[in-house]
Enzyme design. Structure first.
Site, PDB file in Angstrom:
ATOM      1  N   LYS A 122      10.842 -24.642 -15.548  1.00 22.34           N
ATOM      2  CA  LYS A 122      11.445 -25.945 -15.242  1.00 22.34           C
ATOM      3  C   LYS A 122      10.392 -27.040 -15.114  1.00 22.34           C
ATOM      4  CE  LYS A 122      15.900 -25.142 -14.516  1.00 22.34           C
ATOM      5  NZ  LYS A 122      17.089 -25.906 -14.253  1.00 22.34           N
ATOM      6  N   ILE A 443      27.611  -7.673 -14.651  1.00 17.78           N
ATOM      7  CA  ILE A 443      27.481  -8.952 -13.945  1.00 17.78           C
ATOM      8  C   ILE A 443      28.678  -9.869 -14.182  1.00 17.78           C
ATOM      9  CG2 ILE A 443      25.996 -10.994 -13.654  1.00 17.78           C
ATOM     10  CD1 ILE A 443      24.923  -8.300 -12.503  1.00 17.78           C
ATOM     11  N   TRP A 573      24.069 -28.100 -11.792  1.00 19.16           N
ATOM     12  CA  TRP A 573      24.218 -28.185 -13.242  1.00 19.16           C
ATOM     13  C   TRP A 573      25.206 -29.270 -13.667  1.00 19.16           C
ATOM     14  CZ3 TRP A 573      24.085 -22.219 -14.600  1.00 19.16           C
ATOM     15  CH2 TRP A 573      22.778 -21.764 -14.365  1.00 19.16           C
ATOM     16  N   HIS A 653      25.374 -13.219  -7.496  1.00 18.01           N
ATOM     17  CA  HIS A 653      24.365 -12.886  -8.508  1.00 18.01           C
ATOM     18  C   HIS A 653      23.370 -14.022  -8.624  1.00 18.01           C
ATOM     19  CE1 HIS A 653      22.405 -11.354 -12.029  1.00 18.01           C
ATOM     20  NE2 HIS A 653      22.645 -12.473 -12.679  1.00 18.01           N
ATOM     21  N   HIS A 706      18.285  -9.897 -22.020  1.00 16.56           N
ATOM     22  CA  HIS A 706      17.780 -10.920 -22.939  1.00 16.56           C
ATOM     23  C   HIS A 706      17.160 -10.301 -24.193  1.00 16.56           C
ATOM     24  CE1 HIS A 706      17.823 -12.715 -18.889  1.00 16.56           C
ATOM     25  NE2 HIS A 706      18.359 -13.722 -19.534  1.00 16.56           N
TER      26      HIS A 706
END
EC number: 2.1.1.14
Length: 766
Positions: A122, A443, A573, A653, A706
């Site tokens: 970030k 998840i 967000w 999560h 990922h």
């Protein structure tokens, strides 16, 4: 005379032209000449748009093919060995994209074979991500990339007054990582400074009068040795024969104010949106020769500026500073959508409340004109319009909902506490859920196939009836449930086929949110996001997920998890309101989500997961401000989760990799089960939970979603055994480290087969 300037402009284009060109280039559908033409056309259009808006000094060098920090790394020759060309060849665009995206093994490229991308993280506390420079102990720096100088020539050829923008040497070093050895990055400074000196002298040779040097780390808590380096660095750089403006943003200078004010440069930019309180002190401390640039238009949000309030500050400043006063946005407009003029479906009132990058430039220009020509008709009209907007927003029933406000005011401390302590709750939950040791789950999301996306798109466009859309989604849910039952998972999910995005899906169903059509901002590279806008008090008119989850639960006798996004992530967000605090907005969101949690419980859903992916992202830049944030963020989570009976199990999560400094707050959230991302760290992240003696249950991710690689059962068994050394086995869950939305079904099933087998092996040997 006040001067209107800008610190940076969005690079993606009004219609995301850069994204489309990048992706076409990567697919081989556009050649390099075509890509470069798109870049050139965008830069020309953006400079002209700023000039037309009234900006007098234009930022040049804010354009990047992927990321501005990566551009600087190429400029300085900070190119990791794995991306270097043969025989010291100069880097190319292929090098730049390889550093950003990695190169698959076996693919031939002119710079490298298989190579993993540089790390991304970030940019301060924004939702933009930069590529982290990699420094070695023997790092050499050399001017290796001509982009900045080429763009200055371009701007000058078009007749623009250009102000090149470079990231300052101390900020650049701070943003990077020492690789392959333990050494102090500051030791590299003396090798880096000659390159900066060379750049500044070349810019002077191009006829540049002013250069903007961004040093945003001056708003951070800096170690003393970094503070000490500042004066030395700028004493060296002041030799270059052009004027220098040091730009700070994203916060107040605080204890670094005297240091920043007295640097041997010609001007200083400060952020008066984030830190208006620093204005009187900086006015008193600034040397009499120095320009002061005031960032009065918010570069990070979408709201129209309160021009009257800003003009009051500017007129006061003009009395003190005279011609030494500049006006700008608070920070680069990289974090703002491009042009509100593109929005053709927002209602007139709401649209009047907003300003994107083009409009923010117009606001800056009007503010400068209000100082220079206070009696101009244009100024009077703009101020009257702004006054009307502010008055309208202050009293609008669309924004201010007495019922929501009354509910927030009525919150009692007990509302954010579960009925019983975890020890009592978990005993009831275990009895009711009857799960085996090492319970397995996922998840939440399963692969979003092209068929799912097409059905959702057709429904939104009116080409699919609601009944047909619901049946299409039910079909996907049946498929997901059947696969999970076949795999032998213990706690099932419905797969989230109906959800486009974990925030947007809920925001579309809450009062107080609005969506733009073209409000895109760059997240990284070609990835753009279109955050929802919170414009008013937030509430939930009706249930958002219950029908889908109830349908899924009806397909199985196993436990089905409800899946929600938490209040902090919803807030972080989105583009938030500016007229009420983030804490108030988080509480309103928490109450809306609390209603959904209770409706799920009433529908006999025994486990509800509330994701807080952005919990850590909300941390302020300065540690002194952490406790206040962590207090309201954890309280918001507990508020949305605490209305349920002891028997209902709450999961959360979190998908990031640093827990040590916030572990107490994570414990204070009091979720019954937390699932986290640990596979890539080989379970090392659990050390924080072990040291703290984290009391509740944990699902450490046993494989990295990922990567398309399917991990073996043995790998996962090994990771779980490692986890069991740190966390008591009876408190361990078994799950992937994140949602499976971006994966394909074959690899998803293969990985979950091995995960279930790993859990069964551990049960057998327990």
């Amino acid at each position: 005379m006040a001067l209107a300037h800008n610190l940076g402009f969005p690079r993606i284009g009004r219609d995301r032209e850069l994204k489309k060109a990048q992706e076409a280039f990567w697919k081989g559908e556009l050649d390099e000449a075509g890509l470069r033409k798109v870049g050139r056309d965008l830069r020309a259009a953006h400079w002209q748009a700023q000039k037309d808006a009234g900006i007098e000094l234009l930022p040049v060098g804010d354009f990047a093919w992927y990321d501005q920090v990566l551009t600087h790394s190429l400029t300085f020759g900070v190119i990791p060995e794995r991306f270097r060309g043969h025989d010291g060849a100069k880097p190319t665009l292929q090098t730049l994209f390889a550093m950003a995206r990695g190169v698959a093994t076996g693919r031939s490229a002119n710079c490298c074979g298989g190579a993993h991308a540089q790390e991304m993280t970030k940019w301060f506390d924004t939702n933009y991500h930069y590529l982290v420079p990699e420094f070695t102990v023997d790092q050499q720096f050399a001017l290796s990339w001509e982009q900045l100088f080429e763009e200055v020539d371009e701007a000058k050829a078009l007749g623009h007054a250009a102000k090149p923008v470079v990231i300052g040497p101390l900020t650049y070093l701070w943003l990077g990582k020492a690789k392959g050895g333990d050494f102090d990055k500051l030791e590299l400074l003396d090798r880096l400074l000659p390159v900066y000196d060379e750049i500044l002298n070349r810019l002077a040779g191009q006829g540049v009068e002013w250069v903007q040097i961004d040093e945003p780390i001056l708003v951070l808590d800096l170690p003393q040795e970094w503070k000490n380096a500042y004066e030395r660095v700028y004493n060296i750089l002041q030799r270059a024969p052009l004027k220098k403006l040091v730009a700070t943003y994203f916060g107040g200078l605080e204890e670094n104010l005297g240091l920043a004010a007295n640097l041997p440069v010609d001007g200083l930019h400060i952020d008066l949106v984030r830190a208006p309180e620093q204005y009187p002190t900086i006015l008193d401390r600034l040397p009499a020769y120095k320009i002061l640039s005031l960032g009065l238009v918010n570069g990070r949000n979408v709201w129209a500026c309160d021009l009257e309030k800003a003009v009051d500050v500017l007129r006061h400043a003009a009395e003190r500073l005279g011609d030494r006063l500049w006006v700008a946005p608070s920070c680069s407009l990289l974090h703002s959508p491009v042009d509100l003029g593109r929005e053709d479906q927002l209602d007139t009132e709401l649209k009047s409340w907003l300003a994107f990058a083009v409009q923010k430039c117009q606001e800056v220009a009007v503010l400068a004109k209000a100082v220079n020509q206070p009696d101009a008709a244009e100024v009077a009209a703009a101020l009257a319009r702004s006054r009307a907007i502010q008055a309208g927003r202050a009293s609008s029933p669309r924004i201010h909902k007495p019922a929501v406000q009354a509910r927030v005011h009525a919150i009692k401390p007990g509302d954010s506490q579960r009925q019983s302590a975890f020890g009592q709750r978990i005993a009831k939950q275990r009895a009711g859920l009857n799960l085996p040791a090492y319970p397995t789950t996922t998840i939440g999301s399963f692969p979003q196939t092209p068929a799912i996306r097409l059905a959702r798109q057709a429904f939104k466009q009116g080409k699919l009836t609601e009944a047909d859309y619901v049946e299409a989604m039910h079909s996907e849910i049946r498929h997901a449930v059947q696969i999970q039952e076949n795999l032998g998972l213990d706690v099932l999910v419905h797969g989230e086929a109906e959800r486009n995005d974990m925030v947007e899906y809920f925001a579309e169903q809450l009062d107080g949110y609005v969506f733009t059509r073209f409000g895109w901002v760059q997240s990284y590279g070609s990835r753009c996001v279109k955050p929802a806008v919170i414009y008013g008090d937030l509430s939930r008119p009706e249930a958002m997920t219950v029908a889908w989850i109830r349908y899924a639960q009806g397909l199985t006798r196993k436990v089905m998890k409800g899946m929600l996004t938490g209040p902090v992530t919803m807030l972080m967000w989105s583009f938030p309101r500016e007229d009420v605090s983030r804490e108030t907005q988080a509480r309103q969101l928490a109450l809306a989500i609390r209603d959904e949690v209770l409706d799920l419980e009433a529908a006999d859903i025994k486990i509800v997961q509330i994701d807080e992916a952005a919990f850590r992202e909300g941390l302020p830049l300065r540690r002194s401000a952490w406790p206040a944030y962590l207090e309201w963020a954890t309280e918001a989570f507990r508020l949305c989760a605490s209305g349920v009976r002891d028997e209902t199990q709450i999961h959360t999560h979190m998908c990031y990799s640093e827990f040590n400094d916030v572990i107490e707050s994570i414990a204070a959230m009091d979720a019954d089960v937390i699932t986290i991302e640990t596979s890539r760290s080989d379970m090392e992240l659990l050390e924080a939970f072990e040291k703290f003696d984290y009391p509740n249950e944990i699902g450490p991710g046993v494989y990295d979603i990922h990567s398309p690689r399917v991990p073996s059962r043995e790998e996962m068994v090994k990771l779980l055994r490692k986890a069991a050394l740190r966390i008591p086995a009876e408190r361990l869950w078994v799950n992937p480290d994140c949602g499976l939305k971006t994966r394909a079904w074959p690899e998803t099933e293969a990985a979950l087969v091995n995960m279930v087998a790993a859990a069964r092996e551990l049960r057998a040997t327990a």
